[in-house]
Design a protein around this motif. Sequence first.
Motif, PDB file in Angstrom:
ATOM      1  N   PHE A  13       0.853  -1.196   0.000  1.00 46.02           N
ATOM      2  CA  PHE A  13       0.000   0.000   0.000  1.00 46.02           C
ATOM      3  C   PHE A  13       0.885   1.241   0.000  1.00 46.02           C
ATOM      4  O   PHE A  13       1.689   1.410   0.920  1.00 46.02           O
ATOM      5  CB  PHE A  13      -0.891   0.036   1.249  1.00 46.02           C
ATOM      6  N   THR A  32       2.838  -0.490  12.911  1.00 41.14           N
ATOM      7  CA  THR A  32       2.098  -1.307  11.943  1.00 41.14           C
ATOM      8  C   THR A  32       2.635  -2.720  11.869  1.00 41.14           C
ATOM      9  O   THR A  32       3.785  -2.985  12.222  1.00 41.14           O
ATOM     10  CB  THR A  32       2.140  -0.700  10.535  1.00 41.14           C
ATOM     11  N   GLY A  33       1.745  -3.614  11.375  1.00 39.40           N
ATOM     12  CA  GLY A  33       2.145  -4.996  11.235  1.00 39.40           C
ATOM     13  C   GLY A  33       2.903  -5.246   9.955  1.00 39.40           C
ATOM     14  O   GLY A  33       3.839  -6.035   9.918  1.00 39.40           O
ATOM     15  N   GLY A  34       2.480  -4.565   8.865  1.00 40.85           N
ATOM     16  CA  GLY A  34       3.161  -4.767   7.585  1.00 40.85           C
ATOM     17  C   GLY A  34       4.542  -4.118   7.613  1.00 40.85           C
ATOM     18  O   GLY A  34       4.842  -3.311   8.492  1.00 40.85           O
ATOM     19  N   ILE A  46       3.608   0.344   2.678  1.00 43.04           N
ATOM     20  CA  ILE A  46       3.488  -0.752   3.651  1.00 43.04           C
ATOM     21  C   ILE A  46       3.300  -2.033   2.863  1.00 43.04           C
ATOM     22  O   ILE A  46       2.377  -2.142   2.053  1.00 43.04           O
ATOM     23  CB  ILE A  46       2.300  -0.541   4.602  1.00 43.04           C
ATOM     24  N   ALA A  48       1.949  -5.284   3.015  1.00 40.83           N
ATOM     25  CA  ALA A  48       1.029  -6.041   3.876  1.00 40.83           C
ATOM     26  C   ALA A  48       1.183  -7.544   3.662  1.00 40.83           C
ATOM     27  O   ALA A  48       0.970  -8.336   4.587  1.00 40.83           O
ATOM     28  CB  ALA A  48      -0.410  -5.621   3.595  1.00 40.83           C
ATOM     29  N   HIS A  67      -0.968 -12.006  14.501  1.00 43.57           N
ATOM     30  CA  HIS A  67      -1.283 -10.844  15.325  1.00 43.57           C
ATOM     31  C   HIS A  67      -1.989  -9.765  14.503  1.00 43.57           C
ATOM     32  O   HIS A  67      -2.005  -9.835  13.277  1.00 43.57           O
ATOM     33  CB  HIS A  67       0.006 -10.264  15.914  1.00 43.57           C
ATOM     34  N   ASN A  68      -2.499  -8.763  15.193  1.00 42.72           N
ATOM     35  CA  ASN A  68      -3.114  -7.618  14.504  1.00 42.72           C
ATOM     36  C   ASN A  68      -2.104  -7.035  13.509  1.00 42.72           C
ATOM     37  O   ASN A  68      -0.935  -6.848  13.845  1.00 42.72           O
ATOM     38  CB  ASN A  68      -3.494  -6.508  15.500  1.00 42.72           C
ATOM     39  N   GLY A  69      -2.604  -6.788  12.311  1.00 48.99           N
ATOM     40  CA  GLY A  69      -1.746  -6.167  11.297  1.00 48.99           C
ATOM     41  C   GLY A  69      -0.813  -7.130  10.579  1.00 48.99           C
ATOM     42  O   GLY A  69       0.056  -6.709   9.811  1.00 48.99           O
ATOM     43  N   SER A  70      -0.984  -8.425  10.787  1.00 44.94           N
ATOM     44  CA  SER A  70      -0.048  -9.382  10.166  1.00 44.94           C
ATOM     45  C   SER A  70      -0.380  -9.664   8.698  1.00 44.94           C
ATOM     46  O   SER A  70       0.427 -10.268   7.998  1.00 44.94           O
ATOM     47  CB  SER A  70      -0.020 -10.688  10.968  1.00 44.94           C
ATOM     48  N   GLY A  71      -1.586  -9.278   8.245  1.00 50.02           N
ATOM     49  CA  GLY A  71      -1.906  -9.421   6.818  1.00 50.02           C
ATOM     50  C   GLY A  71      -3.093 -10.320   6.510  1.00 50.02           C
ATOM     51  O   GLY A  71      -3.413 -10.552   5.342  1.00 50.02           O
ATOM     52  N   LYS A  72      -3.788 -10.816   7.535  1.00 49.48           N
ATOM     53  CA  LYS A  72      -4.901 -11.764   7.322  1.00 49.48           C
ATOM     54  C   LYS A  72      -6.016 -11.147   6.467  1.00 49.48           C
ATOM     55  O   LYS A  72      -6.460 -11.735   5.489  1.00 49.48           O
ATOM     56  CB  LYS A  72      -5.480 -12.232   8.682  1.00 49.48           C
ATOM     57  N   SER A  73      -6.481  -9.973   6.866  1.00 48.94           N
ATOM     58  CA  SER A  73      -7.600  -9.344   6.137  1.00 48.94           C
ATOM     59  C   SER A  73      -7.175  -8.973   4.724  1.00 48.94           C
ATOM     60  O   SER A  73      -7.971  -9.084   3.778  1.00 48.94           O
ATOM     61  CB  SER A  73      -8.083  -8.074   6.836  1.00 48.94           C
ATOM     62  N   THR A  74      -5.930  -8.537   4.573  1.00 46.11           N
ATOM     63  CA  THR A  74      -5.449  -8.180   3.235  1.00 46.11           C
ATOM     64  C   THR A  74      -5.474  -9.414   2.337  1.00 46.11           C
ATOM     65  O   THR A  74      -5.895  -9.336   1.173  1.00 46.11           O
ATOM     66  CB  THR A  74      -4.020  -7.594   3.319  1.00 46.11           C
ATOM     67  N   HIS A 211      -9.092 -15.048  15.569  1.00 45.76           N
ATOM     68  CA  HIS A 211      -8.239 -14.992  16.760  1.00 45.76           C
ATOM     69  C   HIS A 211      -8.750 -16.000  17.784  1.00 45.76           C
ATOM     70  O   HIS A 211      -8.243 -16.068  18.894  1.00 45.76           O
ATOM     71  CB  HIS A 211      -8.277 -13.582  17.373  1.00 45.76           C
TER      72      HIS A 211
HETATM   73  N1  LIG Z   1      -5.879   0.262   2.939  1.00 50.58           N
HETATM   74  C1  LIG Z   1      -4.694   0.211   3.558  1.00 50.58           C
HETATM   75  N2  LIG Z   1      -3.797   1.210   3.408  1.00 50.58           N
HETATM   76  C2  LIG Z   1      -2.587   1.156   4.011  1.00 50.58           C
HETATM   77  N3  LIG Z   1      -2.172   0.150   4.807  1.00 50.58           N
HETATM   78  C3  LIG Z   1      -3.034  -0.859   4.992  1.00 50.58           C
HETATM   79  C4  LIG Z   1      -4.334  -0.896   4.389  1.00 50.58           C
HETATM   80  N4  LIG Z   1      -4.964  -2.049   4.770  1.00 50.58           N
HETATM   81  C5  LIG Z   1      -4.091  -2.691   5.568  1.00 50.58           C
HETATM   82  N5  LIG Z   1      -2.939  -1.981   5.704  1.00 50.58           N
HETATM   83  C6  LIG Z   1      -1.744  -2.368   6.465  1.00 50.58           C
HETATM   84  O1  LIG Z   1      -1.413  -3.695   6.068  1.00 50.58           O
HETATM   85  C7  LIG Z   1      -0.973  -4.443   7.183  1.00 50.58           C
HETATM   86  C8  LIG Z   1      -1.841  -5.690   7.307  1.00 50.58           C
HETATM   87  O2  LIG Z   1      -3.153  -5.306   7.709  1.00 50.58           O
HETATM   88  P1  LIG Z   1      -4.363  -6.352   7.794  1.00 50.58           P
HETATM   89  O3  LIG Z   1      -5.607  -5.559   8.007  1.00 50.58           O
HETATM   90  O4  LIG Z   1      -4.290  -7.258   6.641  1.00 50.58           O
HETATM   91  O5  LIG Z   1      -3.958  -7.144   9.131  1.00 50.58           O
HETATM   92  P2  LIG Z   1      -4.781  -8.248   9.957  1.00 50.58           P
HETATM   93  O6  LIG Z   1      -3.838  -9.390  10.168  1.00 50.58           O
HETATM   94  O7  LIG Z   1      -6.066  -8.546   9.286  1.00 50.58           O
HETATM   95  O8  LIG Z   1      -5.021  -7.516  11.336  1.00 50.58           O
HETATM   96  P3  LIG Z   1      -6.235  -7.660  12.412  1.00 50.58           P
HETATM   97  O9  LIG Z   1      -6.025  -8.947  13.156  1.00 50.58           O
HETATM   98  O10 LIG Z   1      -5.994  -6.464  13.286  1.00 50.58           O
HETATM   99  O11 LIG Z   1      -7.533  -7.570  11.669  1.00 50.58           O
HETATM  100  C9  LIG Z   1      -1.024  -3.515   8.385  1.00 50.58           C
HETATM  101  O12 LIG Z   1       0.273  -2.984   8.572  1.00 50.58           O
HETATM  102  C10 LIG Z   1      -1.995  -2.430   7.959  1.00 50.58           C
HETATM  103  O13 LIG Z   1      -1.659  -1.210   8.556  1.00 50.58           O
END
Ligand SMILES: Nc1ncnc2c1ncn2[C@@H]1O[C@H](COP(=O)(O)OP(=O)(O)OP(=O)(O)O)[C@@H](O)[C@H]1O
Length: 238
Positions: A13, A32-34, A46, A48, A67-74, A211
């Motif tokens: 990103f 941030t996680g990424g 970032i 991700a 963990h939070n921010g590790s990239g799962k949702s991405t 989680h």
């Molecule tokens: N639209 C975006 N723009 C910039 N950075 C992003 C965006 N979406 C996610 N990120 C970054 O990408 C990394 C992964 O985020 P993601 O939401 O995939 O984590 P996650 O593992 O799903 O976290 P959680 O458990 O908190 O939901 C993080 O560092 C986040 O800040």
Amino acid sequence: MAYIKSRGLSIEFPLNDVSNRSLKREAFSLVTGGKVGSSPRHKVTIKALDNISFDLKPGDRLGLLGHNGSGKSTLLKALAGVYAPTSGSLESRGQITSLLDITLGMDMDATGFENIILRGLMLGHTPQKMKELTPEIAEFSELGEYLRLPARIYSSGMLVRLGFAISTAVPSDIVLMDEWLAVGDADFQKKANDKLKEMTERAAILVIASHMPSIIENICNRTICLEKGIIVSDSFFE
Ligand SMILES: Nc1ncnc2c1ncn2[C@@H]1O[C@H](COP(=O)(O)OP(=O)(O)OP(=O)(O)O)[C@@H](O)[C@H]1O
């Protein structure tokens, strides 16, 4: 036959409002996680997801951990087609139901009935198919006469009930979920839970980020754990 094939998938990103020299960059790299990096144009980015490769076939129930921010949702959003790979490739075959945002595509000025068609189109179904499914969706949502009124007057719980009823009306090959959905009040939750179970059991492939260890243990047969966008473990179990 349904499948998912990811090869060296990376998603970055660009943070257009953060300059490379800015102090803000240090703050970003701490929280941030990424992985924080920079593009050739010296913009902060970032990463991700970084070089993610895996295959899924019918019968696979993948739990995404980290963990939070590790990239799962991405990763889930990339599978849903929301994000395109920055590099690498991601291929799939089969009807995908994304339960990541079940009210996405709804028009708050349109009625519940109109939104059944609109949201159905977002999910890739034809208007004809959605018309056929409307009585079933209406009954499941239990919204009754509210379906004739604009969605903007619905409570958040009512909106989610409608979104859930629409999203789960059509069986699909691949189901994507960010945490096991808990929808509506206690009575509705029981019904929604049964529907979700039926849908995920019938799907060829399930990918769920959670989680909750109990969710992963009960429904998954494989887990991928992410850390700062990288796969740190990939385990198969019965
Ligand atoms: N639209 C975006 N723009 C910039 N950075 C992003 C965006 N979406 C996610 N990120 C970054 O990408 C990394 C992964 O985020 P993601 O939401 O995939 O984590 P996650 O593992 O799903 O976290 P959680 O458990 O908190 O939901 C993080 O560092 C986040 O800040």
